[in-house]
Write a protein that holds these residues in place. Sequence first.
Motif, mmCIF file in Angstrom:
data_model
loop_
_atom_site.group_PDB
_atom_site.id
_atom_site.type_symbol
_atom_site.label_atom_id
_atom_site.label_comp_id
_atom_site.label_asym_id
_atom_site.label_seq_id
_atom_site.Cartn_x
_atom_site.Cartn_y
_atom_site.Cartn_z
ATOM 1 N N ALA A 123 0.891 -1.271 -0.108
ATOM 2 C CA ALA A 123 -0.089 0.007 -0.216
ATOM 3 C C ALA A 123 0.812 1.210 0.121
ATOM 4 O O ALA A 123 0.557 2.105 -0.754
ATOM 5 N N GLY A 124 1.957 1.328 0.641
ATOM 6 C CA GLY A 124 2.863 2.290 0.873
ATOM 7 C C GLY A 124 3.585 2.562 -0.582
ATOM 8 O O GLY A 124 3.649 3.722 -1.131
ATOM 9 N N ASP A 125 3.960 1.374 -1.212
ATOM 10 C CA ASP A 125 4.683 1.439 -2.615
ATOM 11 C C ASP A 125 3.540 1.966 -3.517
ATOM 12 O O ASP A 125 3.863 2.827 -4.336
ATOM 13 N N HIS A 126 2.161 1.679 -3.453
ATOM 14 C CA HIS A 126 1.135 2.055 -4.263
ATOM 15 C C HIS A 126 1.136 3.719 -4.172
ATOM 16 O O HIS A 126 1.127 4.171 -5.334
ATOM 17 N N LEU A 127 1.008 4.291 -3.332
ATOM 18 C CA LEU A 127 0.952 5.850 -2.951
ATOM 19 C C LEU A 127 2.269 6.530 -3.429
ATOM 20 O O LEU A 127 2.129 7.327 -4.277
ATOM 21 N N LYS A 128 3.267 5.853 -3.086
ATOM 22 C CA LYS A 128 4.604 6.608 -3.547
ATOM 23 C C LYS A 128 4.665 6.627 -5.051
ATOM 24 O O LYS A 128 5.131 7.448 -5.661
ATOM 25 N N GLY A 184 -4.980 8.617 -0.199
ATOM 26 C CA GLY A 184 -4.887 7.200 0.834
ATOM 27 C C GLY A 184 -5.750 7.475 2.008
ATOM 28 O O GLY A 184 -5.740 8.527 2.394
ATOM 29 N N VAL A 185 -6.304 6.413 2.339
ATOM 30 C CA VAL A 185 -7.107 6.441 3.538
ATOM 31 C C VAL A 185 -6.734 5.251 4.496
ATOM 32 O O VAL A 185 -6.985 4.123 4.120
ATOM 33 N N GLY A 186 -6.386 5.482 5.695
ATOM 34 C CA GLY A 186 -6.100 4.522 6.563
ATOM 35 C C GLY A 186 -6.546 5.108 7.986
ATOM 36 O O GLY A 186 -7.195 5.739 8.413
ATOM 37 N N GLY A 213 4.678 12.829 -0.986
ATOM 38 C CA GLY A 213 4.713 13.467 -2.300
ATOM 39 C C GLY A 213 3.774 14.230 -2.629
ATOM 40 O O GLY A 213 3.389 15.111 -1.909
ATOM 41 N N ARG A 214 3.001 13.847 -3.815
ATOM 42 C CA ARG A 214 1.774 14.381 -4.142
ATOM 43 C C ARG A 214 0.587 14.025 -3.654
ATOM 44 O O ARG A 214 -0.359 14.741 -3.801
#
Length: 871
Positions: free
Chosen positions: A131-136, A147-149, A214-215
């Motif tokens: 999930a972190g890699d997906h956001l980055k 992102g929502v967690g 990032g963005r």
Amino acid sequence: MKAIRRFTVRPVLPEPLRPLSDLARNLRWSWHADTRDLFQSVDPERWAASEHDPVRLLGSVSAERLAELAEDSRFLRRLTEVAGDLADYVGGDRWYQTHPGELPAAVAYFSPEFGVTAALPQYSGGLGILAGDHLKSASDLGVPLIGVGLLYRHGYFRQSLSRDGWQQEHYPVLDPNELPVALLREEDGSPAQVSLALPGGRSLRARIWLAQVGRVPLLMLDSDVEENDVGERGVTDVLYGGGSEHRLLQEMLLGIGGVRAVRTYCRLTGHPEPEVFHTNEGHAGFLGLERIAELCDAGLDFDAGLEAVRAGTVFTTHTPVPAGIDRFDRELVATHFGPEAELPRLDVGNILRLGMETYPGGEPNLFNMAVMGLRLGQRANGVSLLHGQVSREMFSGLWPGFDAEEVPITSVTNGVHAPTWVAPEVFRLGARQIGAQRTEDALTVGGSDRWDAVAEIPDQDIWELRRDLREQLVVEVRERLRVSWRQRGAGSAELGWIDGVLDPDVLTIGFARRVPSYKRLTLMLRDRDRLMDLLLHPDHPIQIVVAGKAHPADDGGKRLVQELVKFADDPRVRHRIVFLPDYGMAMAQKLYPGCDIWLNNPLRPLEACGTSGMKAALNGCLNLSVLDGWWDEWFQPDFGWAIPTADGTGTDPDHRDDVEAAALYDLLEQRVTPRFYERGQDGLPDRWIEMVRQTLTLLGPKVLAGRMVREYVERLYAPAAHAHRAMTPDAARELAAWKGRVRSAWHGVTVDHVETSAATATAELGTTLNLRVRVGLGGLAPDDVEVQVVSGRVDPEDRIGDAVTVPLKPAGSDAEGHWLYEGPLALDRTGPYGYTVRILPAHRLLASGAELGLVAVPSEDGVEGAGVLMR
């Protein structure tokens, strides 16, 4: 004495240094080398002591040092340059902005955990890191993701070992004010909140913390607020902790509260509202209920709201076994919804139907979060080709009458965020070859099938790089091992042997992951004598670095850890095999690059994807793995070795482990170690270096999260956005009414008679037969259905494989009200060949003919003399 209250005292940065605060608060520093280098130069010792966390660093730097930097023209020039680079990164056009076609205005991405950086410990394992890699990667590509967690006050546990090797768990308290997050605030400055109604008139409130990746904004809900009662304050205490009701409340807060948080964020910031909602695993599935409730408030009924929500929802399953899915007692779910609780305007019966296991073998009293996710999402995917196949079979009961391959679950193979996981030394080697900007683009956006520039790197440079990374790992392991042994009660005088642990010139194998039983942490111990011989071989020794956490409630997993630790404690081998406790992102970033071989030996096919081997491969590490997850899809002998498996259904588990462990030892003894130690004329292991080169050239571009996110955008997000736009309120009502009409009439839909122009049971290749089919539509019209001929090779049981589907055309009706359909059947393959005819519902707003799970096929009476079966 103990403090009665705690404060976080923030430094006041001199005006010239104010950009440091913005750089520290944007988590891009976690994958941007120039930003990290800048922070390191602020105070190298404090940077190390802060574990490379800029927020902690700035909180500990002396005022004198800050004043000194404010006068340092060289530092200020670097600061201006790095701050300007971040501004360009955040504000400029990237891949998404230049992509042709109508893409979503925004996408909301929900996950129970996010592994962005070790400085924000909100992850337990592969799901969170993914999930972190997906956001980055979404940030690098310019995808407008939100992102929502949840923000867990204790994160996941920290792991240490007792003297006898038993896993110990510790839950440090995380103060959000000391994390790289900020409260989302209303226009009047008060903290923004969301609230959920609980049974008995209670409420669950949560603040919204914002981490800027990032963005990409990451919204994290935190229930530890003063307005909550003690029980509600603890809802976001621990990741994957607590009992059934605790988990249910976490998942309601994530899904329902998460949608409300997104609405709040968009209202306060002007961010476009998401057109697509992506549910990363079933934990966030309740988000669909909140969105249905929003639409019901706007005038739709439940069924129309469901259709509108489905159109714009993507559901990703990461689970290859039913036991890995969250399931709740239906009565527990029922008490938390309805007039006296949350979403009072939705009928509880409608809510329960979304999660009930209504298929053969299902538990009628359990509410299944993955089943709800699939029913609420028009598009679904697994996370590797093999896992997509496993998922279609596992969930096939939701689509009765369809073969598993037609179940509407596709696959997008996971990837990893290269700038996070590629060692700086590897990046610099690429930058020397093609330049820093091209190297960065290759690792983030991707898009090419090959990295041909790797071919130009001299063998000597590759081998020196690999040894340097191995040596760094040796230093890291010794430091961590010393800390671990002190935690276990050892005194410094006992630990002199640690200085001889591992050797930078010995073949190094890594094995690190969560420790459920199916990942088989201890398979390597199956024949301890053979393992010892491998570790202590006089000419071709190996050394192994192992890490992993067992779930706190999994005593079986803890016993596996203890078994491995006790073997590694043996004075005969402890210089060659180590277990490092507290596996996390900081450890992983040293472990992957420093290993020569990445070992993975799960029970096939229980590994959904397994991305750790991808991270290792990007650093020139070769894989030695069971053909499962991504390795089943992309394995080539150039990239490493495949461990043979004995995964027949009748295989005894103990015997299977024996067979597969023996295969592992054979590979290590006969193929892996000889190749590593074999030297060519120039004194280098030429054949090993060539495998490293092929891994980087051919495998590197495949395993990128940039490739993965681009696939999500093109194959799932864009079609979901198109479907969302097409699903106007009137269209949603129309589709819901049509589905209701089709379901109620489907019992009258029949294939009554099939005839063909074939005179015999054999025919020549290239022949075209004419089919004529009489069907009953039970009150439906030809526009409501599609009549198809399905043909292909058949097995000895007459099951059709590699099926080709061709629609037949209506040719009028007969006097009895039956419809006639006609069409050609081309015999384009030799050998055993067969066909059947079926009827499916058809509507322009369906994403798949299988969507309703309805199909009509010929009865036994209808096929007598009708078909052709050629052998």
